[in-house]
Design a protein around this motif. Sequence first.
Motif: not given
Length: 275
Positions: A172, A174, A187, A189, A218-219, A221, A223-224, A227-228
């Motif tokens: 994942n 960015w 972003r 994947d 990121q917020q 989306a 997502l943390d 972790t990316d």
Amino acid sequence: MSPLWRDQIRIGLSPSHVALLRFGKGLKPRLTAKVAVACPTGADATPWSSALTALDGLLSKPEWQHADASVVVSNGFARFQLLPWNEDIAGEEEQRSFARHKLATVYGDSSEWEIRIAEGNAGTENLACGMRLKLLDSITACCNKHGVRLRSLQPYLMAAYNRVRSELAQGNIWFAVTEPERVCVMRLDNGAWRSIHCRSLATDNPLAALVTVLEREQQLAGLDPQTDTTVLYAPGISAASLAAISKTKFKLVAPSSESNPDWRSDPQFAMAASA
């Protein structure tokens, strides 16, 4: 004539400045000249008028003529839109019409745009890019006027992406491409495009603005960021400066060619070096 037998010029065209790099002919081209000039600010009829005026002045000089040119333009001169996978769309013309429609729903009338599509893997989204035909025609005319053959023209986002795509293939990711007043955030994947947004950056503290934009994306989306992987194509920005204001782990990437100037000391040439 083979491109190997002509000098190569790499051109970066942005609202703030124009940069040129010249490489000698041959299998291992050597950097022979470089120049960067600021573009005057003002109420121009089009956002690229000052940049085209500066380019015309540079290419009028004999040392920049009689070569092949690769041009990279600011992301501010382009518009991007992800296209959902649609198995009912067949052929290049249908795909381009679909892209034009999607771009128009976001940005308005796209009838005077050149539409280009970067295709993803089957079943995943494609990436559409629109650029004004007037801009493309003006760049072509400027090159022709001064005996420079235009070999390629692409927006900064795609030039940077193609330079480092091997870094973006797994996990994942960015991916952000920065300019002095803007950033484009993509972003991915496992190599598939999932979102893309271009945002303005406050000029009083662009580094803090960049971090704020990335964290907000990121917020939104859900997502943390821890972790990316956040990959930055960011001339003039150091890992130390980022660590001083953010806990997010950033990976800085750059053009890999040894013949390019070091953009850490010459960030104004990063766009041209990406061609």
